[in-house]
Enzyme design. Structure first.
Site: not given
Length: 254
Positions: A138, A151
């Site tokens: 990501s 995250y």
């Protein structure tokens, strides 16, 4: 170009969103697709779509955070040419409002889940004279994002696991890369907005879209196209690399 004829391909979280787009595209290119999913109905729908189009696909119910379950499923699959570690969960919160239980859940799925699948797939690839691994990282692994503590931790781990595996197994003809998307318009995004901003969904969708300099979110199919290239023979000289696909987010936001 980009043919995957008879390549045994395992895609975690392949029943929806990015994973489904990858599953459908890879099958169209000739791969024999195996979807690992917690959501059995979503996985079966994806399999039926692939079979209806003349492709080859099967699905297994699998919690990637459970190592014994992962090993059992991979033993059934037997041969793995391509592994795509796509399954993952999100979490909103900074360090102070991230409970231990939430942190552990994100770690178990996003980090341990990747580790479990790598551990199961790499011996099979070595026995088959090589293979290709693609991990879903990501932009959170490269830049600081507000309220994404757990995250970001997990995707940073995915990024560095990618580098480590690429280094350790390059002599075994195993390539390992990762993709780092920005926001992608998936059912997850729609559900997130509906749950957290029920009274101004359109406004929030527009706001989240505008964080990409290109002015919109990515389409799952666009991520799948990059995945196809990186897993194809045409990308045979590429390993140990991270590919942002972010509408300019990392380099152009200032």
């Amino acid at each position: 170009m980009f043919a995957l004829d008879n390549k045994s391909t395992v895609i975690t979280g392949g029943g929806s969103g990015i994973g489904r787009a990858i599953s459908v595209l890879f099958a169209r290119q000739g791969a024999s697709v195996t979807i690992l999913e917690l959501n059995e109905s979503a996985a079966q729908n994806a399999v039926e779509e692939i079979l209806a189009a003349g492709g080859k696909a099967q699905a297994f119910s699998c919690n990637v955070a459970d190592q014994a379950q992962v090993k059992e499923v991979f033993a059934k699959i037997g041969k793995v040419d391509i592994l795509i570690n796509n399954a993952g969960i999100a979490h909103v919160g900074n360090l102070e409002n991230t409970p231990e239980a939430d942190f552990d859940k994100v770690f178990n799925v996003n980090v341990k889940g990747v580790y479990n699948c790598l551990s199961a797939a790499i011996p099979l690839m070595k026995a088959n004279d090589g293979g290709v691994i693609l991990n879903m990282a990501s932009i959170a692994s490269s830049v600081g994002l507000s309220d994404r503590f757990a995250y970001s931790m997990s995707k940073g781990a995915v990024l560095t696991m990618t580098f480590s595996v690429a280094k350790d197994y390059v002599k075994q003809n195993i390539r390992c890369n990762c993709i780092s998307p920005a926001r992608v318009h998936t059912p997850f995004v729609d559900g997130f907005i509906a749950k957290n901003y029920p009274d101004n969904q359109e406004e929030m969708f527009a706001k989240l879209s505008a964080t990409q300099p290109i002015g919109r979110m990515a389409k799952p199919e666009e991520i799948a196209n990059l995945a196809l290239y990186l897993c194809s023979d045409e990308a045979g000289f590429i390993t140990g690399s991270d590919y942002p696909i972010d509408g300019g987010f990392i380099k152009l936001n200032s």
